[in-house]
Design an enzyme around this catalytic site. Structure first.
Site, PDB file in Angstrom:
ATOM      1  N   HIS A 175      -9.676   0.940  -1.401  1.00  0.00           N
ATOM      2  CA  HIS A 175      -9.656   1.633   0.085  1.00  0.00           C
ATOM      3  C   HIS A 175     -10.956   1.446   0.588  1.00  0.00           C
ATOM      4  O   HIS A 175     -11.767   1.924  -0.029  1.00  0.00           O
ATOM      5  CB  HIS A 175      -9.455   2.955  -0.253  1.00  0.00           C
ATOM      6  CG  HIS A 175      -7.700   3.273  -0.513  1.00  0.00           C
ATOM      7  ND1 HIS A 175      -6.868   2.671  -1.405  1.00  0.00           N
ATOM      8  CD2 HIS A 175      -6.816   4.205   0.425  1.00  0.00           C
ATOM      9  CE1 HIS A 175      -5.737   3.196  -1.415  1.00  0.00           C
ATOM     10  NE2 HIS A 175      -5.549   4.168  -0.248  1.00  0.00           N
TER      11      HIS A 175
ATOM     12  N   HIS B 202       0.880  -0.887  -0.113  1.00  0.00           N
ATOM     13  CA  HIS B 202       0.023  -0.036   0.256  1.00  0.00           C
ATOM     14  C   HIS B 202       0.938   1.300   0.039  1.00  0.00           C
ATOM     15  O   HIS B 202       1.275   1.689   1.123  1.00  0.00           O
ATOM     16  CB  HIS B 202      -0.882  -0.037   1.332  1.00  0.00           C
ATOM     17  CG  HIS B 202      -2.040   0.975   1.232  1.00  0.00           C
ATOM     18  ND1 HIS B 202      -3.029   1.018   2.001  1.00  0.00           N
ATOM     19  CD2 HIS B 202      -1.894   2.385   0.407  1.00  0.00           C
ATOM     20  CE1 HIS B 202      -3.792   2.095   1.879  1.00  0.00           C
ATOM     21  NE2 HIS B 202      -3.202   2.846   1.000  1.00  0.00           N
TER      22      HIS B 202
ATOM     23  N   HIS C 106       1.028   4.769  -2.384  1.00  0.00           N
ATOM     24  CA  HIS C 106       0.631   5.695  -3.523  1.00  0.00           C
ATOM     25  C   HIS C 106       2.047   6.044  -4.301  1.00  0.00           C
ATOM     26  O   HIS C 106       2.782   7.096  -3.436  1.00  0.00           O
ATOM     27  CB  HIS C 106      -0.396   6.717  -3.240  1.00  0.00           C
ATOM     28  CG  HIS C 106      -1.684   6.166  -2.635  1.00  0.00           C
ATOM     29  ND1 HIS C 106      -2.706   5.855  -3.326  1.00  0.00           N
ATOM     30  CD2 HIS C 106      -1.671   5.658  -1.428  1.00  0.00           C
ATOM     31  CE1 HIS C 106      -3.793   5.391  -2.688  1.00  0.00           C
ATOM     32  NE2 HIS C 106      -3.203   5.234  -1.608  1.00  0.00           N
TER      33      HIS C 106
ATOM     34  N   GLU D 277     -11.172   3.513   5.843  1.00  0.00           N
ATOM     35  CA  GLU D 277     -10.115   4.443   6.289  1.00  0.00           C
ATOM     36  C   GLU D 277     -10.850   5.602   7.300  1.00  0.00           C
ATOM     37  O   GLU D 277     -10.811   5.382   8.440  1.00  0.00           O
ATOM     38  CB  GLU D 277      -9.416   5.023   5.137  1.00  0.00           C
ATOM     39  CG  GLU D 277      -8.529   5.914   5.712  1.00  0.00           C
ATOM     40  CD  GLU D 277      -7.648   6.666   4.572  1.00  0.00           C
ATOM     41  OE1 GLU D 277      -8.359   6.666   3.207  1.00  0.00           O
ATOM     42  OE2 GLU D 277      -6.673   7.351   4.638  1.00  0.00           O
TER      43      GLU D 277
ATOM     44  N   ASP E 292       1.599   4.127   2.600  1.00  0.00           N
ATOM     45  CA  ASP E 292       0.745   4.914   2.138  1.00  0.00           C
ATOM     46  C   ASP E 292       1.302   6.023   1.326  1.00  0.00           C
ATOM     47  O   ASP E 292       1.380   5.820   0.359  1.00  0.00           O
ATOM     48  CB  ASP E 292      -0.473   5.416   3.138  1.00  0.00           C
ATOM     49  CG  ASP E 292      -1.609   5.754   2.641  1.00  0.00           C
ATOM     50  OD1 ASP E 292      -1.971   5.356   1.461  1.00  0.00           O
ATOM     51  OD2 ASP E 292      -2.737   6.323   3.647  1.00  0.00           O
ATOM     52  N   ASP E 293       1.602   7.076   1.922  1.00  0.00           N
ATOM     53  CA  ASP E 293       2.193   8.087   1.303  1.00  0.00           C
ATOM     54  C   ASP E 293       3.455   8.599   2.087  1.00  0.00           C
ATOM     55  O   ASP E 293       3.308   9.827   2.853  1.00  0.00           O
ATOM     56  CB  ASP E 293       1.144   9.304   0.994  1.00  0.00           C
ATOM     57  CG  ASP E 293      -0.132   9.005   0.493  1.00  0.00           C
ATOM     58  OD1 ASP E 293      -0.094   8.768  -1.037  1.00  0.00           O
ATOM     59  OD2 ASP E 293      -1.139   8.616   1.245  1.00  0.00           O
TER      60      ASP E 293
HETATM   61  N1  ADE Z   1      -4.545   8.695  -2.079  1.00  0.00           N
HETATM   62  C1  ADE Z   1      -3.451   8.985  -1.681  1.00  0.00           C
HETATM   63  N2  ADE Z   1      -3.389   8.503  -0.334  1.00  0.00           N
HETATM   64  C2  ADE Z   1      -4.503   8.039   0.080  1.00  0.00           C
HETATM   65  C3  ADE Z   1      -5.449   7.593   1.075  1.00  0.00           C
HETATM   66  N3  ADE Z   1      -4.654   7.588   2.336  1.00  0.00           N
HETATM   67  N4  ADE Z   1      -6.621   7.458   1.157  1.00  0.00           N
HETATM   68  C4  ADE Z   1      -7.693   7.665  -0.015  1.00  0.00           C
HETATM   69  N5  ADE Z   1      -6.718   7.938  -1.121  1.00  0.00           N
HETATM   70  C5  ADE Z   1      -5.442   8.254  -1.042  1.00  0.00           C
HETATM   71 ZN    ZN Z   2      -3.829   4.653   0.511  1.00  0.00          ZN
END
Ligand code: ADE
Ligand code: ZN
Length: 350
Positions: free
Chosen positions: A205, A25, A27, A208, A286-287
């Site tokens: 997703h 996971h 992005h 969340e 994630d990011d």
């Molecule tokens: N795009 C990038 N990070 C995300 C996240 N945590 N939730 C939904 N979309 C995303």
């Molecule tokens: Zn994500």
């Protein structure tokens, strides 16, 4: 299941760093560090409303998912050419190699770029070139998962699918991301059915920020094989039973959840609780450029906050291979390498 020997608490960080793992996971646009944003903005002549790397980083104070997404899409606007996508992804692989990631499944958001006139070919071929080089030079295997933006409509998702199909040899599956609440999975039922028919892997997703109902519909309406995040499942005992019985993986991202205020404190995170319920939980970043750390940082901070040890480290790493889209043979090799790592670690301690 392999009997994991105890490891002294002070050696857990070393074990976490050293153990092989898969990242499921991430992005790839969320790995764009401020330094690279400024470099690409200059090269491509794109204005960004911040004076310096420090000022941009200082703006990374989020209150929820949407407050992050606004800045994340603005950051991605510096990506124009094939080379930019390549450079971003290869920079991620260099970090992943340091964290002993041996396999990575990368999300990308084509609509963020095609809407600005970037050709689909530049996006996919740039990312794919980085994946190939990561295998050759770093020994990391990987694949690409195309995500549909759920704040846009299903027609746009269909158009994106059509544009990406000529490059289908470079990507293996589809996902669903962006603003969750108010955009339930069923909004994308038809496009996911089409992707299933075409033989793509399916993930989404769900849970969340959104309710457990979104996890049910991701499973029952979209037919996904994995749930990205899924932490809200804790509020639905029937759903927990289902996730356990079918061993549906959750790709959990603790630092993301902390930064986006899903949990007030990391010590309140439910990753270990979900694992203890017998679910196939994995830890991911994630990011990472926006949330304060790559995969090892997610492990290290979560383990410290929750007081976890070798047993959990082994379980999360084992789950990451089990939940991946690798071949059975490749999974077996990863399970073996993980065991060897743990055994040599315990021997060195004796
Ligand atoms: N795009 C990038 N990070 C995300 C996240 N945590 N939730 C939904 N979309 C995303
Ligand atoms: Zn994500």
């Amino acid at each position: 299941m392999y009997n994991v020997h105890p490891v002294p608490l002070k050696r857990i960080p070393e074990l976490i760093k050293r153990m092989p793992k898969a990242e499921l996971h991430i992005h790839i646009e969320g790995s764009l560090e401020p330094e690279l944003i400024f470099k690409l903005a200059k090269k491509n002549n794109i204005a960004i409303p911040y004076d310096s790397v420090q000022a941009l980083r200082a703006a990374y104070a989020f209150t929820n998912l949407q407050s992050f997404l606004d800045i994340y899409y603005a950051g991605a606007s510096v990506l124009i050419n094939e080379e930019d996508f390549y450079e971003m992804a290869y920079a991620y692989f260099l970090k992943a190699a340091q964290d002993h990631v041996v396999h990575a499944e990368l999300f990308f958001d084509p609509q963020t770029h095609t809407i600005r006139g970037v050709p689909m070919q530049a996006i996919i071929e740039g990312l794919s070139r980085a994946c190939q080089q990561a295998q050759q030079e770093l020994g990391i295997t990987s694949c690409l998962i195309l995500c549909f933006l759920r704040h846009l409509d299903e027609d746009d998702a269909f158009k994106t699918l059509e544009e990406a199909l000529p490059f289908r040899q470079h990507w293996v599956g589809v996902g669903l991301d962006s603003s969750e609440v108010g955009h339930p999975p069923e909004k994308f039922a038809k496009v996911f059915a089409k992707c299933k028919e075409l033989g793509f892997k399916l993930v989404a997703h769900a849970g969340e920020e959104g309710p457990p109902e979104y996890i049910w519909s991701a499973l029952d309406v979209l037919g996904v094989q994995r749930i990205d995040h899924g932490v809200q499942s804790i509020n639905d005992p029937e759903l927990i039973k289902r996730l356990r019985a079918q061993r549906i993986p959750l790709t959990v991202c603790p630092l993301s959840n902390l930064k986006l205020k899903v949990f007030e404190e990391l010590s309140q995170h439910n990753a270990a609780k979900l694992l203890s319920y017998g679910l196939c939980v994995t830890l991911n970043s994630d990011d990472p450029a926006y949330f304060g750390g790559y995969i090892n940082e997610n492990f290290l901070q979560t383990f410290e906050a929750l007081g976890l040890g070798a047993k959990e480290a082994y379980a999360f790493a084992h789950n990451s291979f089990e939940a991946s889209f690798m071949s059975v043979a490749q999974k077996e090799k990863c399970f073996h390498d993980l065991k060897v790592c743990f055994e040599s670690f315990v021997e060195n301690d004796a």
